[in-house]
Motif scaffolding. Sequence first.
Motif, PDB file in Angstrom:
ATOM      1  N   VAL A  84       0.713  -1.169   0.036  1.00  0.00           N
ATOM      2  CA  VAL A  84       0.103   0.053   0.157  1.00  0.00           C
ATOM      3  C   VAL A  84       0.789   1.165   0.072  1.00  0.00           C
ATOM      4  N   PHE A  85       2.131   1.406   0.703  1.00  0.00           N
ATOM      5  CA  PHE A  85       2.895   2.466   0.920  1.00  0.00           C
ATOM      6  C   PHE A  85       3.426   2.610  -0.560  1.00  0.00           C
ATOM      7  N   HIS A  86       3.905   1.748  -1.292  1.00  0.00           N
ATOM      8  CA  HIS A  86       4.588   1.793  -2.655  1.00  0.00           C
ATOM      9  C   HIS A  86       3.377   2.301  -3.570  1.00  0.00           C
ATOM     10  N   LYS A  87       2.262   1.788  -3.486  1.00  0.00           N
ATOM     11  CA  LYS A  87       0.918   2.243  -4.349  1.00  0.00           C
ATOM     12  C   LYS A  87       0.850   3.762  -4.193  1.00  0.00           C
ATOM     13  N   MET A  88       0.831   4.134  -2.970  1.00  0.00           N
ATOM     14  CA  MET A  88       0.667   5.518  -2.511  1.00  0.00           C
ATOM     15  C   MET A  88       1.551   6.422  -3.085  1.00  0.00           C
ATOM     16  N   VAL A  89       2.969   5.951  -2.963  1.00  0.00           N
ATOM     17  CA  VAL A  89       4.015   6.890  -3.538  1.00  0.00           C
ATOM     18  C   VAL A  89       4.071   6.823  -5.174  1.00  0.00           C
ATOM     19  N   ASN A  90       3.497   5.904  -5.704  1.00  0.00           N
ATOM     20  CA  ASN A  90       3.371   5.818  -7.222  1.00  0.00           C
ATOM     21  C   ASN A  90       2.203   6.698  -7.592  1.00  0.00           C
ATOM     22  N   ALA A  91       1.374   6.664  -6.719  1.00  0.00           N
ATOM     23  CA  ALA A  91      -0.023   7.581  -6.982  1.00  0.00           C
ATOM     24  C   ALA A  91       0.187   8.866  -6.924  1.00  0.00           C
ATOM     25  N   GLY A  92       1.678   9.296  -6.603  1.00  0.00           N
ATOM     26  CA  GLY A  92       1.811  10.990  -6.349  1.00  0.00           C
ATOM     27  C   GLY A  92       1.186  11.410  -4.970  1.00  0.00           C
ATOM     28  N   VAL A  93       1.012  10.491  -3.978  1.00  0.00           N
ATOM     29  CA  VAL A  93       0.556  11.061  -2.666  1.00  0.00           C
ATOM     30  C   VAL A  93       1.815  10.973  -1.799  1.00  0.00           C
ATOM     31  N   GLU A  94       2.079  12.069  -1.342  1.00  0.00           N
ATOM     32  CA  GLU A  94       3.301  12.235  -0.312  1.00  0.00           C
ATOM     33  C   GLU A  94       3.263  11.750   1.005  1.00  0.00           C
ATOM     34  N   PRO A  95       3.707  10.718   1.396  1.00  0.00           N
ATOM     35  CA  PRO A  95       3.426  10.055   2.894  1.00  0.00           C
ATOM     36  C   PRO A  95       3.796  11.375   3.881  1.00  0.00           C
ATOM     37  N   ASN A  96       3.237  11.158   4.910  1.00  0.00           N
ATOM     38  CA  ASN A  96       3.887  12.218   6.184  1.00  0.00           C
ATOM     39  C   ASN A  96       4.356  11.423   7.254  1.00  0.00           C
ATOM     40  N   VAL A  97       4.457  12.266   8.370  1.00  0.00           N
ATOM     41  CA  VAL A  97       5.176  11.498   9.449  1.00  0.00           C
ATOM     42  C   VAL A  97       4.053  10.221  10.097  1.00  0.00           C
ATOM     43  N   HIS A  98       2.854  10.641   9.888  1.00  0.00           N
ATOM     44  CA  HIS A  98       1.741   9.692  10.537  1.00  0.00           C
ATOM     45  C   HIS A  98       1.666   8.371   9.707  1.00  0.00           C
ATOM     46  N   THR A  99       2.043   8.630   8.283  1.00  0.00           N
ATOM     47  CA  THR A  99       2.201   7.189   7.426  1.00  0.00           C
ATOM     48  C   THR A  99       3.395   6.616   7.843  1.00  0.00           C
ATOM     49  N   TYR A 100       4.511   7.224   8.142  1.00  0.00           N
ATOM     50  CA  TYR A 100       5.929   6.506   8.470  1.00  0.00           C
ATOM     51  C   TYR A 100       5.413   5.653  10.052  1.00  0.00           C
ATOM     52  N   GLY A 101       4.630   6.449  10.678  1.00  0.00           N
ATOM     53  CA  GLY A 101       4.520   6.007  11.995  1.00  0.00           C
ATOM     54  C   GLY A 101       3.840   4.815  12.052  1.00  0.00           C
ATOM     55  N   ALA A 102       2.693   4.680  11.179  1.00  0.00           N
ATOM     56  CA  ALA A 102       1.829   3.481  10.834  1.00  0.00           C
ATOM     57  C   ALA A 102       2.529   2.447  10.458  1.00  0.00           C
ATOM     58  N   LEU A 103       3.860   2.605   9.581  1.00  0.00           N
ATOM     59  CA  LEU A 103       4.349   1.343   9.019  1.00  0.00           C
ATOM     60  C   LEU A 103       5.338   0.991  10.061  1.00  0.00           C
ATOM     61  N   ILE A 104       6.143   1.776  10.851  1.00  0.00           N
ATOM     62  CA  ILE A 104       6.811   1.401  11.881  1.00  0.00           C
ATOM     63  C   ILE A 104       6.017   0.520  13.008  1.00  0.00           C
ATOM     64  N   ASP A 105       4.881   1.109  13.331  1.00  0.00           N
ATOM     65  CA  ASP A 105       4.031   0.436  14.262  1.00  0.00           C
ATOM     66  C   ASP A 105       3.566  -1.068  13.802  1.00  0.00           C
TER      67      ASP A 105
END
Length: 772
Positions: A236-257
């Motif tokens: 999902v993270f890679h799909k988000m980046v490919n769609a041109g949506v910039e991840p924020n700190v909450h996105t990375y927090g969810a990944l690390i969690d």
Amino acid sequence: MFYEANESVTKSMASSSTLKSFSHHASVLNSNKYSSLMRNSAQVSLQTAECVQGKLPIASYKEGLPHRRRDSGTGNGFPRDREIRHMPQDNYKNFPLFPHPSRMQVTDKKHPSEQLSAYNRLLKEGRLTECVDLLEDMERSGLLDMNKVYHVKFFEKCKSQKAVKEAFRYTKLIPNPTLSTFNMLMSVCGSSQDSEGAFRVLPLVQEAGLKADCKLYTTLISTCAKSGKVDAMFEVFHKMVNAGVEPNVHTYGALIDGCARAGQVAKAFGAYGILRSKKVKPDRVVFNALITACGQSGAVDRAFDVLAEMAAETQPIDPDHVTIGALIKACANAGQVDRAREVYKMIHQYNIKGTPDVYTIAVSCCSQTGDWEFACSVYDDMTTKGVVPDEMFLSALIDAAGHAGKLDAAFEILQKVRAQGIQIGIVSYSSLMGACSNAKNWQKALELYEDLKSMKTKQTIPTVNALITALCDGDQLPKAMEVLSEMKELGLSPNSITYSILLVASEKKDDLEAGLTLLSQAKKDGIIHNPVMCRCIVGMCLRRFEKACTLGEPILSFDSGRPHVDSKWTSVALMVYRETIVAGVMPTTEVLSQVLGCLQLPCDASLKDKLIENLGLSGDTSRCSNLCSLIDGFGEYDPRAYSLVEEAASLGIVPCVSFKRSPIVVDVRNLQTHTAEVYLLTVLKGLKHRLAAGAKLPNISILLSVDETKVMFPKGEKIINLSGRASQAVTALLRRLGLHGKPEDLSSSQSRLGKGIIHQQRDIRTGNLSLD
């Protein structure tokens, strides 16, 4: 609802009564509409009269009002009047009630505001399915205006009840959903840990002509994290980046969690590295997730490195109660309790008040070491800071008291908290019961059990299981059986743990009768046999079988012409073993060895004579080893034992032996005595059949277990190898069979016995059956 057609209608009231009744409803209308409504009422009355006279069928009332005003002009009429004129005529059951001459009722449609009021009442009661049913009915009637429905409240109820299905049904009713709508829907899926439902949201966003934003993708990633699907989370993270949506700190927090939950610390730091490369500034949530990931994988030192990074930020980030709790848990998981105590001091250093969670984690550490003094200091800190203890904290504190052997202190805590007016739940009482069990104080446990019954507190199965454990440890099996019988009166169903505790106690007392009674009761309760239950029953049967053999009781039968074990203890053991396998439970090698022990033939010289006599031969039993291979089971075990070992090999309980290798390796190092013996005999049985077919036999390597032991000699201490009990039994078996081999390497315990086998089998093949 309509009455039966044969009911009398001649006694009904005249149509004028209908007008009179209807006038009550009309009284609320404006005066300029009154005459118009009366004309409609008169038409209804005429139709009612015709129905009474049999001119119109009763079913015609399902069509609603017979005429609608079309010639009325516009004006400031009463809204209800306009609704009566223009409402659709279907769904007759919703009309206001009209008394019918034959006690039948006709209804009008309810006003949408009334239906929305009903919806709000249902929502307040949490009846979500009925809420959606009502809204769907309104939509079919053309009365639904979703702009008048508060969406947030409905989705919050869905989150609390994990009602994903109702949330999707509700979303479909919204004519123009926004990204906020889909974010709320995604949030419901996240709370329910329903990743499949969460992935269904994205297509709905596309169908609505919208583009998923960062918040929607982040919630989807969080849902995957809570579901333990780490790979899907990164997809999902890679799909988000490919769609041109910039991840924020909450996105990375969810990944690390998500990585922390799965214990994948490498991937957690990989996501952290991406965050740093994108120049995204980490917040406290990200650092806390990293520390949690380190704690899950046991990387305590790396967790403290993360703490140092927090302080090294351009704007230093102070730890909060979550940080402290994660560090304490990391230390506790690694067994570094002293270090955990040092971390706890940071609460005072940073003046952290915190929540009951961090104090619960700190107290839980005390259970490992029984440090009651530290647990009390944590409790004092908590009360000083004004943090009210919750159910989990009290449970942890009582558990710490139990592990410290402070049972009286545990009861005092409960009394003190109760005096303060704090509500005590069954979780705390369960911990107290567990403390009684750990202290092996069955009297206190029984006293607590009676108190809970007198207070009519609903007990749980773990609570009663702890009581039964205390009673069984205190040699109170009869009383434990009484508690078992009372469980159903308390509305509880015993589980496999309950019966396992009781069966272990019955085995300890060697009470087979009680054990069989418990096993029978477990069957009635639908409890599947587990390895512990099976081991207890089979173990008691084996003891009785061995005692019967020692006393010389008859355990063999030659009725079928072939010797086989005929013992009730063997029959019970085989029955329980078979039921366990049929239930889909894999028995252990220990249980298999016990069952095989119940199939072992007695080592008796007279029995050997009878076995040889049964073959039609005669000879000196002291030199009969050459004839052993002619006897089923080699004169050692009932032939059924070999079938059990072959079945166990197919189930993976014991390793399979490959006859294609040379030499054939028979590894009995991890097998119990009876399993090792029958395992080797099964291999010899297979070789005998191959020999009969004319195949060339390879050598055999038998791997036996040895134990290293230190022995003191006059010249100093030396380490010697001693064979284990199973190894000694296998060696004695080989001697009885007349197979001689010389250990080639004692350190690896490999004995090549091929020559002995070949010599013996050559004699059998050539018909040399002499005893010389």
